[in-house]
Design an enzyme around this catalytic site. Structure first.
Site, PDB file in Angstrom:
ATOM      1  CE  LYS A   1      63.419  66.004  51.791  1.00 35.88           C
ATOM      2  NZ  LYS A   1      62.342  66.989  51.561  1.00 35.88           N
TER       3      LYS A   1
ATOM      4  CG  ASP B   1      65.425  74.946  58.467  1.00 35.28           C
ATOM      5  OD1 ASP B   1      64.821  75.630  59.310  1.00 35.28           O
ATOM      6  OD2 ASP B   1      65.239  73.731  58.334  1.00 35.28           O
TER       7      ASP B   1
ATOM      8  N   GLY C   1      71.155  66.907  56.232  1.00 35.15           N
ATOM      9  CA  GLY C   1      71.368  65.695  57.002  1.00 35.15           C
ATOM     10  C   GLY C   1      70.955  64.454  56.235  1.00 35.15           C
TER      11      GLY C   1
ATOM     12  CG  ASP D   1      62.730  71.299  52.964  1.00 32.96           C
ATOM     13  OD1 ASP D   1      62.932  70.233  52.366  1.00 32.96           O
ATOM     14  OD2 ASP D   1      63.586  71.855  53.648  1.00 32.96           O
TER      15      ASP D   1
ATOM     16  NE  ARG E   1      68.373  74.471  52.542  1.00 33.70           N
ATOM     17  CZ  ARG E   1      67.465  73.510  52.515  1.00 33.70           C
ATOM     18  NH1 ARG E   1      66.388  73.607  53.264  1.00 33.70           N
ATOM     19  NH2 ARG E   1      67.622  72.455  51.756  1.00 33.70           N
TER      20      ARG E   1
HETATM   21  P1  AMP Z   1      63.178  69.239  57.571  1.00 37.09           P
HETATM   22  O1  AMP Z   1      62.200  69.171  58.686  1.00 37.09           O
HETATM   23  O2  AMP Z   1      62.978  68.193  56.520  1.00 37.09           O
HETATM   24  O3  AMP Z   1      63.312  70.594  56.989  1.00 37.09           O
HETATM   25  O4  AMP Z   1      64.596  68.842  58.209  1.00 37.09           O
HETATM   26  C1  AMP Z   1      65.224  69.581  59.232  1.00 37.09           C
HETATM   27  C2  AMP Z   1      66.661  69.132  59.377  1.00 37.09           C
HETATM   28  O5  AMP Z   1      66.733  67.788  59.824  1.00 37.09           O
HETATM   29  C3  AMP Z   1      67.457  69.196  58.089  1.00 37.09           C
HETATM   30  O6  AMP Z   1      68.724  69.693  58.358  1.00 37.09           O
HETATM   31  C4  AMP Z   1      67.493  67.760  57.641  1.00 37.09           C
HETATM   32  O7  AMP Z   1      68.628  67.519  56.853  1.00 37.09           O
HETATM   33  C5  AMP Z   1      67.529  67.000  58.956  1.00 37.09           C
HETATM   34  N1  AMP Z   1      66.967  65.643  58.834  1.00 37.09           N
HETATM   35  C6  AMP Z   1      65.675  65.308  58.668  1.00 37.09           C
HETATM   36  N2  AMP Z   1      65.524  63.977  58.570  1.00 37.09           N
HETATM   37  C7  AMP Z   1      66.750  63.422  58.685  1.00 37.09           C
HETATM   38  C8  AMP Z   1      67.273  62.079  58.675  1.00 37.09           C
HETATM   39  N3  AMP Z   1      66.471  61.027  58.505  1.00 37.09           N
HETATM   40  N4  AMP Z   1      68.600  61.919  58.818  1.00 37.09           N
HETATM   41  C9  AMP Z   1      69.422  62.964  58.993  1.00 37.09           C
HETATM   42  N5  AMP Z   1      68.996  64.240  59.007  1.00 37.09           N
HETATM   43  C10 AMP Z   1      67.685  64.492  58.856  1.00 37.09           C
HETATM   44 MG    MG Z   2      64.192  71.434  55.555  1.00 37.35          MG
END
Ligand code: AMP
Ligand code: MG
Length: 493
Positions: A121, A260, A100, A270, A191
């Protein structure tokens, strides 16, 4: 290079060798993506040592050109940016996800012939962003940079950080923060959750194709063997058993071990609400949202096994034609995680105590030390390092129980014919003098965020780059804050 802003002259190549194998996989796995244009990219930090290992040379580029490259304003020749689709169990709940706020530029071939993912990122939204802005704030990106580079120096498999570039644009969280893009380098970003995603696509041909792709990339020794997919499962389990044992042995708390966030390559991936434990306590949790302690230090091995069970479920159609037989195979492999993990952990603990032989009583010897540390609230890292640096020990060890333990340990060393001096030399190679202490990390990030002052961060990175040495510069970096028990981390968005 393909420069997206015609007024800028095209830059000469810095050494990228892209081969975008992932972008050639079936469409269900990927979505084309483009890094967004940002107002005023500036390099906050660049990992020149890593760049060199990757065969990249940014030396001939102007600072502006480097900032434009490492924020996606200028795309490297040969890159085909995509976002990766995946799913995942987050706090045990299944969801469809995907990059995302990350964009894979492609895979770069290093001078040694290794293929590594180059990923941004925080470079803007993708098809998978849902309500997110696709952006990242400077603090959390620098945090990932510091912790991942510290982990690497601690000999723990991990993704690496090549650079953090500020965008000159704000991101809006609970406050307005400076935006930034991190360039992450990884063996891959495949993943457990990617397999969960493929398995649910109900197109088994893709599952087999994807498993073969992953095996070729990370476990090439298995390509031609019988029962290839069972061996693949076993190998992933063993790499995770080894990885998690290394986390436990160093006191690392990942904080968000969703499926994930578990890489099939066996790298730590991550860095969100992660932190290092100070006082030895299995219940240590740092994440502000982990109210039940699901991802507490002491739970990490059990959670890894739980995640691997989700991986095994995804592989079921490849394990046997008969489903019952496939389940029996998966179950046997998943059960084997526990002894594999125990084996890695116990041999790592023996090393931490300088032991070279195996005695049945060793587990008890180790557990009594941990028990003592827990009851006296001793610092995990410093206890092992103090033991490694020889005597005399400071006042906090003047304790009858500790004395009894120490005598027992020294007798154990004598029985195997090890001198204390020789054991100490071995121990200093595995027991770090410095880890990223939470307050030190926070103050360095604060200075960078508030005043664009990177000097504290650079000093911290320097100290953390050689954690097993004893150096004068380390004074002030070894002690935890006296009362760090309430330290909390927030999800790195
Ligand atoms: P994480 O907790 O970093 O592993 O993220 C979990 C999910 O949320 C992943 O699919 C990320 O790509 C998405 N995500 C986290 N922050 C953002 C953001 N600011 N914009 C879009 N997607 C996000
Ligand atoms: Mg993640």
């Amino acid at each position: 290079m393909i420069d997206r802003h015609e007024s800028q002259p095209a830059q000469q190549n810095v050494g990228w060798q892209f081969d975008n194998t992932y972008a050639r996989l079936p469409e269900l796995l990927i979505a084309p993506a483009q890094p967004i244009a940002v107002r005023d990219p500036k390099v906050s930090i660049l990992n020149t040592r890593l760049a060199e290992q990757l065969g990249l040379d940014f030396g001939g580029q102007s600072p502006d050109a480097v900032a434009r490259l490492l924020s996606g304003q200028t795309l490297p020749e040969g890159s085909e940016p995509i976002a990766q689709a995946y799913a995942g169990h987050q706090y045990a709940h299944f969801t469809m996800l995907g990059d995302g706020r990350a964009i894979l530029l492609g895979e770069h071939r290093t001078p040694e012939g290794r293929l590594v993912d180059i990923q941004f990122k925080g470079s803007g939204p993708t098809l998978f962003s849902r309500r997110g802005d696709g952006r990242a704030a400077l603090g959390p990106m620098l945090r990932e940079y510091v912790i991942s580079e510290a982990m690497h120096a601690l000999d723990i498999p991990t993704t690496r950080s090549l650079a953090v570039v500020t965008t000159g644009e704000p991101v809006y969280r609970t406050a307005q923060l400076p935006g930034a893009v991190l360039t992450r380098v990884a063996a891959s970003h495949i993943r457990v959750g990617t397999f969960e995603y493929v398995a649910r696509s109900r197109a088994e041909i893709h599952l087999q194709e994807f498993a073969d792709y992953t095996i070729a990339r990370h476990y090439p020794e298995l390509i031609d063997i019988p029962e290839k997919y069972r061996e693949f499962l076993r190998a992933v389990i063993d790499r995770q058993a080894s990885l998690i044992s290394k986390w436990q042995l160093i006191g690392f708390v990942h904080g968000v071990m969703n499926t994930d966030n578990m890489a099939i390559s066996g790298e730590t991936i991550d860095y969100g609400p992660c932190a290092f434990m100070n006082v030895y306590d299995p219940e240590t949790v740092f994440s502000s949202i982990d109210h039940n302690g699901r991802y507490a230090y002491g739970n990490q091995p059990a959670i890894a096994q739980w995640n691997l069970a989700r991986f095994a479920e995804s592989l079921l159609p490849l394990l046997a034609d008969d489903q019952q037989e496939a389940i029996a195979i998966a179950t046997a492999e998943i059960e084997a995680f526990v002894p594999r993990y125990q084996h890695h952990w116990l041999s790592g603990m023996r090393q931490k105590l300088g032991l070279q032989t195996v005695e049945p009583e060793d587990l008890d010897l180790i557990q009594s030390l941990l028990q003592w540390m827990q009851t006296t609230r001793a610092d995990f890292t410093n206890t092992f390092r103090d033991l490694s640096e020889g005597m005399p020990l400071s006042a906090c060890y003047e304790d009858a129980e500790f004395e009894t333990w120490r005598t027992r340990w020294q007798q154990r060393l004598q029985r195997e014919g090890s001198s204390l001096d020789a054991a100490n030399i071995r121990m200093r190679k595995v027991n770090p003098a410095v880890i990223p202490r939470n307050h030190r990390v926070e103050e360095a990030l604060q200075a960078a965020e508030d005043h664009a002052d990177l000097s504290r961060l650079e000093r911290l990175l320097d100290v953390l780059s050689a954690p097993f040495e004893t150096r004068d510069e380390m004074a002030g970096y070894r002690e935890p804050l006296p009362d760090d028990g309430t330290y909390r981390t927030f999800c790195g968005t």
